[in-house]
Structures are given as structure tokens and as C-alpha cells.
Design a protein around this motif. Structure first.
Motif, PDB file in Angstrom:
ATOM      1  N   CYS A 156       0.841  -1.199   0.000  1.00  0.00           N
ATOM      2  CA  CYS A 156       0.000   0.000   0.000  1.00  0.00           C
ATOM      3  C   CYS A 156       0.878   1.252   0.000  1.00  0.00           C
ATOM      4  CB  CYS A 156      -0.893   0.012   1.240  1.00  0.00           C
ATOM      5  SG  CYS A 156      -1.993   1.429   1.263  1.00  0.00           S
ATOM      6  N   ALA A 199      -0.939   6.350   3.492  1.00  0.00           N
ATOM      7  CA  ALA A 199      -0.296   6.586   4.805  1.00  0.00           C
ATOM      8  C   ALA A 199      -1.318   6.913   5.877  1.00  0.00           C
ATOM      9  CB  ALA A 199       0.714   7.710   4.656  1.00  0.00           C
ATOM     10  N   CYS A 200      -2.326   6.056   6.040  1.00  0.00           N
ATOM     11  CA  CYS A 200      -3.288   6.316   7.117  1.00  0.00           C
ATOM     12  C   CYS A 200      -2.506   6.333   8.428  1.00  0.00           C
ATOM     13  CB  CYS A 200      -4.372   5.242   7.128  1.00  0.00           C
ATOM     14  SG  CYS A 200      -5.264   5.184   5.568  1.00  0.00           S
ATOM     15  N   VAL A 258       0.775  -1.062   7.979  1.00  0.00           N
ATOM     16  CA  VAL A 258       0.830  -2.034   6.880  1.00  0.00           C
ATOM     17  C   VAL A 258       1.807  -1.625   5.765  1.00  0.00           C
ATOM     18  CG1 VAL A 258      -0.522  -3.153   5.081  1.00  0.00           C
ATOM     19  CG2 VAL A 258      -1.465  -2.944   7.383  1.00  0.00           C
ATOM     20  N   GLU A 276     -11.133  -0.186  -0.013  1.00  0.00           N
ATOM     21  CA  GLU A 276     -11.085   1.143   0.579  1.00  0.00           C
ATOM     22  C   GLU A 276     -12.075   2.064  -0.149  1.00  0.00           C
ATOM     23  OE1 GLU A 276      -8.089   0.430   3.552  1.00  0.00           O
ATOM     24  OE2 GLU A 276      -9.747   1.832   3.234  1.00  0.00           O
TER      25      GLU A 276
HETATM   26  S1  SF4 Z   1      -5.488   1.427   6.282  1.00  0.00           S
HETATM   27 FE1  SF4 Z   1      -5.424   0.473   4.279  1.00  0.00          FE
HETATM   28  S2  SF4 Z   1      -5.197   2.162   2.847  1.00  0.00           S
HETATM   29 FE2  SF4 Z   1      -4.621   2.937   4.855  1.00  0.00          FE
HETATM   30  S3  SF4 Z   1      -2.397   2.662   4.958  1.00  0.00           S
HETATM   31 FE3  SF4 Z   1      -3.330   0.850   5.893  1.00  0.00          FE
HETATM   32  S4  SF4 Z   1      -3.471  -0.663   4.242  1.00  0.00           S
HETATM   33 FE4  SF4 Z   1      -3.146   1.351   3.299  1.00  0.00          FE
END
Ligand code: SF4
Length: 459
Positions: free
Chosen positions: A166, A169-170, A175, A244
Motif C-alpha cells: 500500500c 499513509a493512514c 501495513v 477502501e
Molecule cells: S489502512 Fe489500508 S489504505 Fe490505509 S495505509 Fe493501511 S493498508 Fe493502506
């Protein structure tokens, strides 16, 4: 047989923690090992004999997940002192070698290197059990770690991994640092794998990825891929893993709507219904935009499409007002299933150093209110399906009672009185629900072998 002679005839088990991508990778490891002549032992915990090889697909999404991974690895080592223990995936990506060895792990395989598992196991047996690790930096890594599943061994449905990593950058999420940069799989490889799981008798596939909506490969978009897969002969049901909200486009929704096999359910994690919290989460949309996305989804996939979601409770800075904004948004949009997650800090994330931490007691109290709402929303959505026929993929069937998931992702029970109580797992049945209990549907099989009687008390 295989070039990994040390693996032939060995017994093995696989333990899966975490997300659907991990479930796919577990199935792929089991395929690889079994096709190498190893013998699969599905119930590691129940068997009196220690398997020679135990592979654990680890998770590190939160600190709680880290602790659970350690606990399981310690238990497995304690109960299987002479087995080879392999830890793969997100926890294995960042743990120190010393800690892993001290817990009793023999081989560490990080992300993007699971394709080297057989070679690593072979080397471990050749080296008489020296601790081994295969890990590499994943940020910026654009390589696809090719694995494949010939048939699901641990699930009735087949998870199909089409994307990894991914680039977002939430602020609460680690992750991207664990799984690396976004990379998508060759569409032809995906279709080949789907054809083989269909040939094995599997009726339903679930497309999965770390950021599924980020899929794009060789000029093929996710919408193109849906059209390609939907035309594969013999496929009964196609599902999506979590998608998402910012990846929902009308092009994708139109492709899903045109698909005769796509199950009308989408899981769109909202995480919060408050704009200031969404901003500090860096989710990239507002509550109004999320409402627009769910409205578009229902207008294209049908008003009775099931939209489920995730909600994080107690994110730093979440006031009582912000929390009630989340509850109102969920109620206003008439969503179905809501997975509620009490905020759990993850080290090395931006959120971990944010001010405004919410007390554990407050998080606990809000979580139970959110769960209360989730139960009501699910029950209300399930009631929409009373006395309407829906197809159900039966996952378990015992003593005349069969259960499974409907096309609209509702749990359904149905009883068979007329058949010889044979196992109908893996079959897709048409069921007409007559009762709803806590979001679960009790149904009558449309073809008359399946008639509901006093099975309610068996649930
Ligand atoms: S929540 Fe999902 S979209 Fe946001 S950084 Fe994590 S894996 Fe990526």
C-alpha cells in the motif's frame, strides 16, 4: 517428485493469523508443500502427533496482534518441541532474530519472499536445523512474490490474492511499512489460478489484496479484471475482500453490476464518521464523501446490496461528539454489518504519538455502544431478506442442519429433513429465509429437500 527431497513425506500444519491475504498465503503454502510430497495435517491443535513442519502466517497490525503472534508461537513450540517452526509474514518482517529464536522459531520468512519457503525448509533440514531467516526491505519493492493455490484446503471458498502492499499513509496503520509498495499480479496468472480452483470443485472465490482498489497491471484495471474473471466458465460466485472507499469508482461499480456472478456485498471500511477524526486518520475522504460513495454503490448495485464497514473507536482526539457523529453516519446510511475495533496503538505510526489519547474505560464504553448499534443495523438489514430467496454457499452441514453465507453476506441456517443428512458443504442452495435472529436468517430450502422445522434452538 520435487527437487526438495527433504520435504517429501513430512507432515505439516498451517496456522493463520490476521487478514484474508494471510489466508490466501496459508493456502498457497499448503499447496506448495503438498505438491512437494508433504502430507497436510489440517488440525495441528487436535492431532496427538506433532507435525514435522508447522508454518505460522503471522500478523502485526496492532500491538495486540504482535502479542497474540508471540503467544501462539510459544504455545506451538511448547506443544511441538521437535517440529520445524516457520514464522512468515508481517510479524516475521520486523521481529529481531534473537527474539524469534528465543521464542523457538527455526525459520523466519518476511513479506515478498514466501515463494522461497520450500527452498528455506530444504536448507534447514540439510543444515540439521540451524536458525534461518529470509527477509528483505519491502519499501519500494515492486516485485510480485508469485505463489499459487490449486485448491482450497482450509476453506470452502477460495481467497485469490491479486494485489500486495500500500502506498497510502493512514496515520494509525503500519501495513505499508510491513507489506511494502503497491504491486499487482498478472491478470492471466490470476485467471489461471481461478480456473484451477474451479476445477477442484470450489464454487466461490474472494478477490483479496492489501489495498485491493489499488489493483492495476499491464493496462488492466480492477474493473477490467472483474469483467475478465466473470466470464470464466464454471465460476458460481465472485466476492471482494475489503475495498477502501476512496477506490470505489462508477467504472468499477458498473463492472460489478454487469457481472452475473458478483455477490452484491461490498465491505467499505469507513473507520470514523467524524470529519476531524477522518482528517487526523489521513483517510482522504469526509463523512459526506463516504455517504456519496455508499449512495452511488446502492444506486448501481441495487438498493438491497449489503454494504458493511469497519469502525475504529477511541482514536486519539475522539470526543463524545465525534463518536456520536460516527454512530449517526452509520445509522443514516442504513449499512449492514459493522466490525467495531477499539483503537489499539501501533508503534512506529503517526497516531502513536498523537495527543488526545482516549481512556481505556471510555473506549470500552463506546465500543459496547457501537457494538449495540452494529447488532441493530445488521438485524434491520437481515430482515429485508425475509421471505425472499437468496443463494447460500453451504460451509457446514451436520445432523440435518446446514449453514453458510448468502450472496448478500448474511449467515443463513437451513435444515434438511428429506435427504439422508449427507454433507452438502460446498453446495450453493437457494434458500428462502422465514425468521431472523440477531442478524442470522433461518430458512427453508427452495427445493423441497430442505424444510426448516424446530431447528431454531440448535443455533
Ligand atoms: S489502512 Fe489500508 S489504505 Fe490505509 S495505509 Fe493501511 S493498508 Fe493502506
Amino acid at each position: 517428485m520435487s527437487s526438495f527431497r527433504s520435504i517429501e513425506g513430512k507432515t505439516f500444519s498451517v496456522i493463520t493469523l490476521g487478514c484474508r491475504v494471510n489466508h490466501y498465503e496459508s493456502e498457497a503454502l499448503a499447496s506448495m508443500l503438498e505438491n512437494c510430497g508433504a502430507v497436510f495435517n489440517p488440525n495441528e491443535a487436535e492431532s496427538e502427533y506433532s507435525p514435522d513442519i508447522i508454518a505460522v502466517l503471522t500478523c502485526s497490525i496492532t500491538s495486540a496482534a504482535d502479542n497474540k503472534t508471540r503467544k501462539i508461537l510459544r504455545r506451538v513450540r511448547r506443544e511441538n518441541p521437535s517440529s520445524l517452526i516457520l514464522a512468515c509474514g508481517c510479524w516475521a518482517q520486523t521481529v529481531s532474530s534473537d527474539e524469534a529464536e528465543s521464542i523457538g522459531v527455526d525459520i523466519l520468512i518476511g513479506n515478498r519472499l514466501k515463494g522461497s519457503t520450500l527452498e528455506s525448509i530444504d536448507r534447514w533440514f540439510e543444515s540439521k536445523g540451524y536458525f534461518l531467516e529470509r527477509r528483505a526491505e519491502v519499501s519500494g519493492n515492486k516485485l510480485w512474490d508469485e505463489l499459487s493455490v490449486d485448491r482450497p484446503r482450509m476453506h470452502t471458498r477460495a481467497f485469490i490474492k491479486i494485489q500486495d502492499g500500500c502506498n497510502r499513509a493512514c496515520s494509525y496503520c503500519a501495513v505499508p511499512s510491513l507489506r511494502g509498495a503497491e504491486v499487482s499480479r498478472d491478470p492471466d496468472k490470476i485467471c489461471e489460478e481461478i480456473q484451477s480452483v474451479i476445477a477442484s470443485g470450489c464454487a466461490e472465490i474472494i478477490l483479496t489484496g492489501i489495498h485491493l482498489g489499488g489493483y492495476s497491471c499491464c493496462g488492466t484495471s480492477l474493473a477490467d479484471l472483474v469483467r475478465k474473471i466473470s466470464s470464466i466458465e464454471g465460476l458460481r460466485r465472485l466476492r471482494f475482500g475489503s475495498l477502501e472507499p476512496f477506490a470505489v469508482t462508477d467504472e468499477l461499480l458498473l463492472a460489478l453490476a454487469d457481472s452475473e456472478v458478483f455477490c452484491r456485498h461490498l465491505h467499505l471500511p469507513v473507520q470514523s464518521g467524524d470529519d476531524s477524526i477522518l482528517l487526523s486518520m489521513r483517510r482522504g475522504y469526509t463523512s459526506k464523501e463516504f455517504a456519496r460513495i455508499t449512495g452511488m454503490t446502492k444506486s448501481i448495485l441495487g438498493d438491497d446490496a449489503h454494504i458493511s464497514t469497519d469502525l475504529i473507536v477511541g482514536f486519539p482526539g475522539e470526543s463524545e461528539r465525534a463518536f456520536s457523529n460516527s454512530l449517526s453516519l452509520l445509522s443514516d446510511l442504513g449499512l449492514g454489518r459493522v466490525h467495531v475495533f477499539p483503537y489499539s496503538e501501533r508503534r512506529n505510526t503517526a497516531a502513536a504519538v498523537m495527543d488526545g489519547a482516549v481512556g481505556r474505560g471510555e473506549i470500552k464504553e463506546r465500543t459496547s455502544r457501537a457494538i449495540g448499534l452494529s447488532a441493530r443495523l445488521l438485524s434491520d438489514y437481515a430482515k429485508c431478506w425475509l421471505n425472499r430467496t437468496d443463494s447460500v454457499l453451504i460451509e457446514s452441514s451436520e445432523d440435518g442442519l446446514a449453514s453458510g453465507w448468502s450472496e448478500h453476506y448474511l449467515k443463513v441456517y437451513t435444515a434438511d429433513l428429506k435427504s439422508t443428512k449427507k454433507d452438502v458443504s460446498g453446495n450453493v442452495l437457494e434458500v428462502c429465509p422465514e425468521r431472523e435472529v440477531r442478524g442470522i436468517l433461518l430458512g427453508r430450502g427452495v427445493d423441497d429437500r430442505y424444510v426448516l422445522s424446530s431447528s431454531e434452538d440448535q443455533i
